[in-house]
Design an enzyme around this catalytic site. Sequence first.
Site, PDB file in Angstrom:
ATOM      1  N   THR A  53       0.826  -1.207   0.000  1.00  0.00           N
ATOM      2  CA  THR A  53       0.000   0.000   0.000  1.00  0.00           C
ATOM      3  C   THR A  53       0.859   1.256   0.000  1.00  0.00           C
ATOM      4  O   THR A  53       0.433   2.312  -0.468  1.00  0.00           O
ATOM      5  CB  THR A  53      -0.957  -0.019   1.205  1.00  0.00           C
ATOM      6  OG1 THR A  53      -1.677  -1.259   1.212  1.00  0.00           O
ATOM      7  CG2 THR A  53      -1.943   1.131   1.171  1.00  0.00           C
ATOM      8  N   TYR A  70       4.848 -12.632   4.551  1.00  0.00           N
ATOM      9  CA  TYR A  70       3.683 -11.985   3.930  1.00  0.00           C
ATOM     10  C   TYR A  70       3.281 -12.798   2.717  1.00  0.00           C
ATOM     11  O   TYR A  70       4.010 -12.858   1.726  1.00  0.00           O
ATOM     12  CB  TYR A  70       4.045 -10.545   3.564  1.00  0.00           C
ATOM     13  CG  TYR A  70       2.992  -9.741   2.838  1.00  0.00           C
ATOM     14  CD1 TYR A  70       1.655 -10.139   2.774  1.00  0.00           C
ATOM     15  CD2 TYR A  70       3.345  -8.551   2.210  1.00  0.00           C
ATOM     16  CE1 TYR A  70       0.704  -9.384   2.108  1.00  0.00           C
ATOM     17  CE2 TYR A  70       2.400  -7.773   1.542  1.00  0.00           C
ATOM     18  CZ  TYR A  70       1.085  -8.197   1.493  1.00  0.00           C
ATOM     19  OH  TYR A  70       0.152  -7.438   0.835  1.00  0.00           O
ATOM     20  N   LYS A 130       1.625 -12.431   7.769  1.00  0.00           N
ATOM     21  CA  LYS A 130       0.457 -11.716   7.249  1.00  0.00           C
ATOM     22  C   LYS A 130      -0.133 -12.607   6.168  1.00  0.00           C
ATOM     23  O   LYS A 130       0.467 -12.786   5.107  1.00  0.00           O
ATOM     24  CB  LYS A 130       0.860 -10.356   6.681  1.00  0.00           C
ATOM     25  CG  LYS A 130      -0.287  -9.612   5.997  1.00  0.00           C
ATOM     26  CD  LYS A 130       0.189  -8.304   5.367  1.00  0.00           C
ATOM     27  CE  LYS A 130      -0.946  -7.618   4.606  1.00  0.00           C
ATOM     28  NZ  LYS A 130      -0.498  -6.360   3.950  1.00  0.00           N
ATOM     29  N   ILE A 152      -3.394  -6.216   9.265  1.00  0.00           N
ATOM     30  CA  ILE A 152      -2.584  -5.221   8.557  1.00  0.00           C
ATOM     31  C   ILE A 152      -3.490  -4.659   7.477  1.00  0.00           C
ATOM     32  O   ILE A 152      -3.769  -5.309   6.476  1.00  0.00           O
ATOM     33  CB  ILE A 152      -1.287  -5.840   8.018  1.00  0.00           C
ATOM     34  CG1 ILE A 152      -0.437  -6.333   9.207  1.00  0.00           C
ATOM     35  CG2 ILE A 152      -0.502  -4.812   7.195  1.00  0.00           C
ATOM     36  CD1 ILE A 152       0.863  -7.017   8.828  1.00  0.00           C
TER      37      ILE A 152
END
Length: 294
Positions: A45, A133, A161, A203
């Site tokens: 992001t 992740y 994540k 997250i």
Amino acid sequence: MIRGSIVALVTPMRADGSVDWERLRSLVNWHVEQGTHAIVAVGTTGESATLGFEEHDSVIREVVALAKGRLPVIAGTGANNTEEAIRLTRDAKRDGADACLLVTPYYNKPPQEGLYQHFLAIARAVDIPQILYNVPGRTSCDLLPETVERLSKVPNIVGIKEATGNLERAREIRERCSDDFMLYSGDDATAMDFILAGGHGDISVTANVAPAKMAAMCEAALAGDADTARALNAELEPLHRDLFIEANPIPVKWALFEMGLIDAGIRLPLVPMSEAAQPRLRETMRQCGLLEVK
């Protein structure tokens, strides 16, 4: 270790695409005030793919300095080049990050053994808490639960994540790994159920625009207060949906611009949100109390 609502922070940019340091400082201070529990700096992001090495390090350094003593900072340091990921992770440790977030290598599609060796090499090279992740929808690379289990035995690999939105996947990882291995959702739409099922936080993209409510929802879910968590999440669901009306972070940066919190800058190959999509997200933001009703 870190729990709750962890904002996947945007990297604010001016119209010419340069990093807007003043707006970055304002955003960090706002998240402290709003009750966000931690910050991810320069993740997906945060447009990690289009920041140069020096910019990448500088944004992390600035966020760490601003948040010091107020919020933990997780630095995005993943890459599809193991040596590059090691370099970014070393720099983040030097600059004071509390942990690092390492996306699976994208494009080159390593097998599970390659993924294991990649993350093991980074963990051995840099002694800092590291969070895996997994986001196969973006990387075309799926870190399977059995590989997560192997990696969870590495002392400084402390969590994952998991952004598939698959709650059965999360439950399997929970069963395979020790209780102190941290599980974070990377899918706002399923984050509440993820936490109620034993996850430790989210997250979040939505936390960029609704930080206080995301923090409250995560706190309720962590406390096992399912009724409160569901009520809060029902108010957030339209944002969970429409902040992905186009590729992330295009909609969330447009939303923050509409809120007056950042300029409209975004870097190619991403472009500002299409005019066709704007009315729908604007109306959702009004319904959620983020914009004045006109």
